[in-house]
Enzyme design. Structure first.
Site, short mmCIF file in Angstrom:
data_model
loop_
_atom_site.label_atom_id
_atom_site.label_comp_id
_atom_site.label_asym_id
_atom_site.label_seq_id
_atom_site.Cartn_x
_atom_site.Cartn_y
_atom_site.Cartn_z
N ASP A 298 9.74 -3.37 -2.54
CA ASP A 298 8.83 -4.41 -2.09
C ASP A 298 7.85 -3.72 -1.14
O ASP A 298 8.10 -2.63 -0.66
CB ASP A 298 9.61 -5.51 -1.36
CG ASP A 298 8.76 -6.76 -1.14
OD1 ASP A 298 7.56 -6.73 -1.46
OD2 ASP A 298 9.30 -7.75 -0.64
N THR A 300 6.46 -5.07 1.87
CA THR A 300 6.74 -5.32 3.28
C THR A 300 8.09 -4.72 3.68
O THR A 300 9.10 -4.95 3.03
CB THR A 300 6.75 -6.84 3.56
OG1 THR A 300 5.50 -7.38 3.12
CG2 THR A 300 6.93 -7.11 5.04
N ASP A 532 14.83 -6.87 1.12
CA ASP A 532 15.45 -7.42 2.32
C ASP A 532 15.42 -8.94 2.36
O ASP A 532 16.05 -9.55 3.22
CB ASP A 532 14.76 -6.88 3.58
CG ASP A 532 13.28 -7.22 3.62
OD1 ASP A 532 12.78 -7.81 2.64
OD2 ASP A 532 12.63 -6.89 4.63
#
Length: 796
Positions: A298, A300, A532
């Site tokens: 991802d 971020t 996450d």
């Protein structure tokens, strides 16, 4: 959409104590981890250890105690294995204590954080976006609570939960927040009853362990008939000599230390990864790491630091004060806000608007909204989702996204929110420009993956232009190959093609992430996924290796095989490197051990058929095994190795070990038989056999150790030096019963060993030439066995 706000007072301390005493705690069945007792038993109570113990007893009665040296080796191996596995267990226990999951419960009317196993029946649990449901129970409060049950039912769409609805453990919250009463806990919960599916991810398949189990089973089946042939053939030498020779031959056939070094390699990997703050939740995951050729991130928290900053608020209509108040109100709606909402809440004041309805943010919708009393309805989300009909904004949005910034739109409508459907008459009021910072360690990690031939793909829910800009700044190769999730096909064939070609994927929903992982796997890739958030859970579960960030959601950590406790991007290269080190070295060591088993079996059969005394005493084979396999194998198992691992481990080991073992046996038997035919005494003939076998085995060690780094060269020379010291010291020769033969016999032994080494060396050199010349693959396989099918490969 209405909001249920009833809060229960929860249990009192006395009620909790009663339920604890009654065993109504959320204690799950033991996982796959081994206890100390399991570790001790696994390293001591094995079939081969039992056989070696019996053979030690036989030697004690028929031969000098020195010939029982192999029993001492067994004990040392077991102690080393126990020590290393306990060390790894201690490391894991410490890391798990840091990462131990907690739940928030209401007790005595107060929110309290407790360990998951301390939740009791009838506890009131608070749940929010990203949380895993840890017990079965009834929803008692719902603020737009949406739960994804796809890991349990396979249904793709999240389920909206109202007060009175039932929630099952193993599902997770994707939007909203609320509370539930624990009704079935511990072993009575749905997840616990699924046993190994408690967290609903498939245990990592271990080709190495399966191959070694197969190898040991084959050796076990062959050991007894060949042992019987050896015993019968040795009976002509007298009972004592026959028993000693039979024991020597059978002990040599047993790959002592192979299972030990495999376990040690895995255990050391766990400890090394622990030093980098990486928690291994499934031990075989270390092996799969070695096979990874695609890593999906991802944006971020991986490429970027994940610390958002408010760059600007661009007014489109209305006035600044109203926009500021609206942002302050909508950013405070959710009990567990996302990063963008937290940023806006920190930058604004609470205007005190009264909420009459809301829709929480979800990665599928990519927007959130709230209706306020006499203030209308405000929506916050992706511009291309909530205000796509305002084409005049496209140029402004593109300007910021192309520079790597996130753009969030604020829109207004008079229509109250009653469902999760987006209102149709939204009026844009402002664009909020949000910035993030590329991690300083990102480029080095990306360069490592590029050097190792690991493809990197960025899969994000953000605007594709934003993701592409950040990927370019971070140094992602191919960052110009951008795919917009809104145009992603559902046809599996087309999806596989796009997944292969694309590098940056933006506006991807959680289910699209999962489908991209499956498409890459269908293309033959071994895929690692890092994430996450709750939006990453499905992809983490489907990936060959799921890697969660330590600060991420409990749901993402629950379905991952590895957890980066510090959430640092630079830990990932260490993770991949460790996997490759372990598996490459296990294959290298397996070549040595199986070579020993092959030459021992061949010598057993040949000496029995010729009715000669077995060419070694047990202590002599202990010396040969220690210097050419045991000691170097231990060091090789811990050496760095960076080459990707390919399928076909067992076949490659056979292709190296069988011919090498047969050549070693032929050379040894030729030297031994020649000495006996020339009337050389048995003791000196055995010394001759030992000289040749050590020389040939050291050359095999040299081949297996390629590429010959300085450390590996020193290792081979050290083993050669130790053998020369042993032969030079009279006390050592007496201990191992190695009387020096005549000079002519020694020179003959050197000649046979040199000739054998030349054959092996020539085959090794010719293997590359044959492969380049395109000779029939069968012929090439015969010659390339001595390089393990790896010209210049670091795995051999």
């Amino acid at each position: 959409m209405s909001i249920a706000t009833t809060r229960m007072p929860g249990l009192t301390n006395e009620q909790v104590a009663e339920r604890m005493a009654a065993g109504l705690r959320n204690v799950r069945p033991s996982g796959p981890d081994r206890t100390t007792g399991d570790i001790v038993r696994a390293n001591t109570l094995t079939r081969f250890n039992l056989l070696i113990t019996v053979l030690v007893v036989v030697i004690v009665f028929v031969a000098p105690i020195q010939d029982a040296l192999f029993g001492f080796v067994m004990v040392i191996n077991s102690l080393i294995g126990i020590f290393q596995e306990l060390r790894a267990k201690l490391t894991l226990d410490k890391l798990r204590l840091i990462q131990a999951p907690h739940a928030t419960v209401i007790r005595n009317g107060v929110e309290t954080s407790v360990a998951v196993e301390d939740v009791v029946q009838d506890d009131e649990l608070l749940v929010g976006s990203g949380d895993q449901i840890i017990v079965d129970g009834t929803i008692t409060n719902s603020r737009g609570l949406e739960i994804d049950e796809s890991l349990l039912t396979g249904e793709a769409d999240p389920v909206t939960k109202q007060v009175g609805d039932y929630a099952r453990s193993g599902s997770f919250v994707v939007a909203g927040s609320g509370s539930m009463r624990a009704e079935h806990v511990g072993v009575d919960s749905f997840a616990a009853q699924l046993a190994v599916e408690a967290r609903k991810f498939t245990l990592v398949n271990s080709e190495i362990r399966s191959a070694i189990d197969t190898l040991l089973m084959m050796i076990g089946w062959m050991l007894f008939p060949i042992g019987a042939i050896l015993i019968i053939g040795q009976l002509t030498q007298g009972f004592s000599e026959a028993a000693t020779g039979a024991v020597a031959g059978m002990v040599a056939m047993i790959p002592q230390g192979l299972v030990l070094l495999t376990s040690v390699a895995f255990a050391v990997a766990v400890v090394r990864l622990g030093r980098h703050r990486v928690l291994v939740q499934e031990l075989p995951a270390v092996e799969t790491l070695a096979r990874v050729d695609v890593v999906c991130f991802d944006k971020t928290g991986t490429l970027t630091e994940g610390t958002l900053r408010l760059v600007a608020t661009q007014l489109i209509s209305g006035d600044k004060d109203t926009v500021r108040q609206a942002l302050g109100a909508i950013s405070r709606v959710e009990v567990q806000p996302n990063a963008t909402a937290r940023l806006l809440a920190d930058a604004t004041k609470d205007p005190g608007w009264r909420i009459i309805g809301s829709v929480p943010f979800s990665s599928e919708r990519k927007w959130s909204g709230a209706s306020f009393h006499q203030r209308g309805t405000w929506i916050l989300g992706a511009p291309d989702i909530i205000v796509s009909h305002h084409t005049s904004l496209a140029k402004t949005v593109a300007k910021h996204t192309n520079s790597g910034r996130r753009v969030v739109a604020l829109a207004y409508t008079d229509e109250a929110l009653t469902t999760t459907d987006l209102p149709s008459d939204l009026v844009p009021w402002a664009l909020i420009i949000v910035g993030d910072t590329v991690r300083p360690d990102a480029r080095a990690a990306l360069d490592y993956f590029a050097d190792q031939g690991v493809a990197v793909k960025i899969i994000s829910g953000d605007d594709p232009r934003t993701v592409a800009s950040i990927a370019k700044a971070a140094g992602v190769s191919g960052s110009n190959r951008v795919v917009d999730g809104s145009r992603l096909p559902t046809d599996p064939t087309r999806l596989r093609s796009i997944a292969e070609r694309g590098v940056v994927f933006g506006r991807i929903t959680p289910h699209q992430k999962k489908e991209l992982i499956l498409a890459l796997q269908a293309n033959g890739h071994t895929v690692a996924m890092t994430g996450d958030g709750v939006n990453d859970v499905l992809a983490l579960k489907e990936a060959d290796i799921g890697v969660a960030m330590g600060g991420g959601s409990s749901a993402s950590r629950a379905v991952s095989q590895l957890i980066l406790l510090d959430g640092t991007f630079d830990a990932l290269p260490h993770v991949v490197a460790e996997g490759r080190r372990v598996i490459g070295n296990i294959e290298r060591v397996s070549n040595l051990f199986l070579t020993k088993t092959v030459y021992a079996m061949a010598l057993a059969v040949s000496t029995s058929l010729s009715q000669l005394a077995y060419p070694f005493l047990p202590r002599q084979l202990s010396l040969v095994g220690a210097l050419t396999i045991g000691i170097p194998g231990f060091f090789l198992a811990l050496q760095p190795s960076s080459t990707p691992v390919r399928p076909g481990f067992l076949l490659r080991v056979f292709r190296f070990a069988i011919p090498t073992g047969l050549i070693a046996a032929a050379a040894t038997y030729s030297a031994y038989g020649l000495a006996r035919n020339q009337g050389v005494p048995l003791g000196e003939a055995r010394t001759t056999a030992t000289l040749v076998l050590v020389a040939v085995s050291l050359f095999a060690l040299l081949v297996v150790s390629r590429p010959l780094t300085t450390a590996r060269q020193v290792l081979v020379m050290a083993m050669t030096g130790l053998f020369m010291v042993t032969m030079a010291l009279e006390s050592a020769r007496v201990f191992y019963e190695l009387p020096l033969p005549t000079a002519i016999v020694i020179w003959a032994s050197i000649g046979i060993a040199a000739f054998t080494g030349a054959i092996m060396y020539t085959a090794w050199q010719l293997s590359g030439w044959i492969a380049q010349g395109g000779v029939n693959s069968f012929v090439a396989a015969i010659v390339t066995v001595f390089r393990g099918d790896r010209s210049g490969d670091d795995n051999n």
